[in-house]
Design an enzyme around this catalytic site. Sequence first.
Site, PDB file in Angstrom:
ATOM      1  N   HIS A 122       0.869  -1.180   0.000  1.00 27.95           N
ATOM      2  CA  HIS A 122       0.000   0.000   0.000  1.00 27.95           C
ATOM      3  C   HIS A 122       0.907   1.232   0.000  1.00 27.95           C
ATOM      4  O   HIS A 122       2.030   1.176   0.531  1.00 27.95           O
ATOM      5  CB  HIS A 122      -0.841  -0.043   1.280  1.00 27.95           C
ATOM      6  CG  HIS A 122      -1.910   0.993   1.386  1.00 27.95           C
ATOM      7  ND1 HIS A 122      -1.655   2.285   1.793  1.00 27.95           N
ATOM      8  CD2 HIS A 122      -3.240   0.921   1.158  1.00 27.95           C
ATOM      9  CE1 HIS A 122      -2.781   2.964   1.808  1.00 27.95           C
ATOM     10  NE2 HIS A 122      -3.772   2.162   1.428  1.00 27.95           N
ATOM     11  N   ASP A 199       3.188  -4.397   8.174  1.00 29.13           N
ATOM     12  CA  ASP A 199       1.950  -3.643   8.011  1.00 29.13           C
ATOM     13  C   ASP A 199       0.804  -4.648   8.138  1.00 29.13           C
ATOM     14  O   ASP A 199       0.543  -5.430   7.222  1.00 29.13           O
ATOM     15  CB  ASP A 199       1.956  -2.970   6.640  1.00 29.13           C
ATOM     16  CG  ASP A 199       0.610  -2.322   6.296  1.00 29.13           C
ATOM     17  OD1 ASP A 199      -0.363  -2.514   7.049  1.00 29.13           O
ATOM     18  OD2 ASP A 199       0.538  -1.648   5.258  1.00 29.13           O
ATOM     19  N   GLN A 202      -4.326  -5.245   6.965  1.00 29.60           N
ATOM     20  CA  GLN A 202      -5.301  -6.172   6.373  1.00 29.60           C
ATOM     21  C   GLN A 202      -5.267  -7.566   6.991  1.00 29.60           C
ATOM     22  O   GLN A 202      -6.070  -8.414   6.611  1.00 29.60           O
ATOM     23  CB  GLN A 202      -5.088  -6.274   4.850  1.00 29.60           C
ATOM     24  CG  GLN A 202      -5.289  -4.974   4.099  1.00 29.60           C
ATOM     25  CD  GLN A 202      -6.718  -4.437   4.183  1.00 29.60           C
ATOM     26  OE1 GLN A 202      -7.655  -5.161   4.543  1.00 29.60           O
ATOM     27  NE2 GLN A 202      -6.893  -3.175   3.851  1.00 29.60           N
ATOM     28  N   CYS A 363      -4.670   2.373  -3.748  1.00 30.31           N
ATOM     29  CA  CYS A 363      -3.414   2.901  -3.166  1.00 30.31           C
ATOM     30  C   CYS A 363      -2.279   1.902  -3.319  1.00 30.31           C
ATOM     31  O   CYS A 363      -1.483   1.716  -2.386  1.00 30.31           O
ATOM     32  CB  CYS A 363      -3.582   3.266  -1.692  1.00 30.31           C
ATOM     33  SG  CYS A 363      -4.705   4.602  -1.412  1.00 30.31           S
TER      34      CYS A 363
END
Length: 405
Positions: A122, A199, A202, A363
């Site tokens: 992203h 990250d 999700q 994104c």
Amino acid sequence: MFDVERVREDFPILSSEVHGRPLVYFDNSATSQKPRCVIEAVTDLYTNHNSNIHRGVHELSGRCSAAYEDARSKVRGFINAPRDEEVIFTRGTTESINLVAQSFASAYLERGDEVIVTDMEHHSNIVPWQMACERSGASLRSMPFDDDGNLETHLLEEMLNPRTRMVAVSHVSNVLGTVNPVKDIASLAHEHDVPLLVDAAQSAPHMKVDVQDIDCDFLAFSGHKVHAETGIGVLYGKSEWLEDMPPYQGGGGMVGIVKMGGTTYAEPPLKFEAGTPNYVGAVSLSAALDYIASLGMENVAKHEAVLTEHMLESLAGFEGLTLYGNAPLRCPVFSFNLDGIHHYDAGQILDKMGIAVRTGTHCAEPLMDHYGITGNVRASLAMYNTVEEIDILAEGLRKVQGLFA
Ligand code: PMP
């Protein structure tokens, strides 16, 4: 064990209509819907307890301060962090990554150094690193992925070198749904004494995320994707890094002693929480994590595995549809294009049928470049979605094709 119809009753918005049709909400990767208990926790705080935290001697401030610190402990449990002090509240994943990219980079990133990300990130796990590299004279390298959406992790061994200062990787792709092997990546990075940032924007809504099991150095996720309010997020960081890193922003709450001649800083996590924190958001996150715990993350994952299987069956046999990503381990995020139909047109027509999907680049422009496309349609599911809703989407896609035939 997991009664999806009962779960749906907890989410008031799911019984609403859009354009006169029952809402089918398939935009959960962008933001997820909120259960009544989260909405009520926020209302209760404002109705009965509201006061700024950490600065007051009075009863209400004490209550809100305690609720904020309780939320921190709850997050610690959710990600199995060893210590509350390793949990920093931020505005969301984006701010968490920016915090590391600025603070870590100002202490450790020098001209000639390297940071490694991946082609499926992203933008919020690309741009902050580009900015950090620009400021320091370091360079950004990127690990590619194959057409099925699997990271080419065998290349990481060659990419890691004595100038590598950070590896930053998404746990789950917000476009392809791929679950990346972050545990293997952590051990490879650590063999070279390089920290790993994960990250988890999700992954946190769909699976148990365990920072000790992954052995990551930093991990970021957003409250609004795990059914809490917007404007609250988390950065986990190992104490050894947090203690060494300089503050990210200056202001109230992050200081020890302030004199015109100089200032000392508070210990982590407060060192990284300048200004009035989003204590209301933290309380909403606490309620959301309680809600997920009451369902059981394993039960959520089992239900979502059924949805994934049904969606893949439905899309695999779909003539004139290209599905992007086919990783063996995946979350219920599906992106695709219909032959000869712009993703934006498809999304708009589906909207008229009450089906909320997202269109565009999500994104993730470097990921789109990999496939040579300008965007696609993304259907991203959550615990409250159903097999019937997947059939409604398939029917809707056939109607879109019919309109363009
Ligand atoms: N990383 C990933 C993988 C995401 O999907 C998102 C949100 N789409 C973000 C980071 C950014 O999250 P936020 O906008 O909540 O900061």
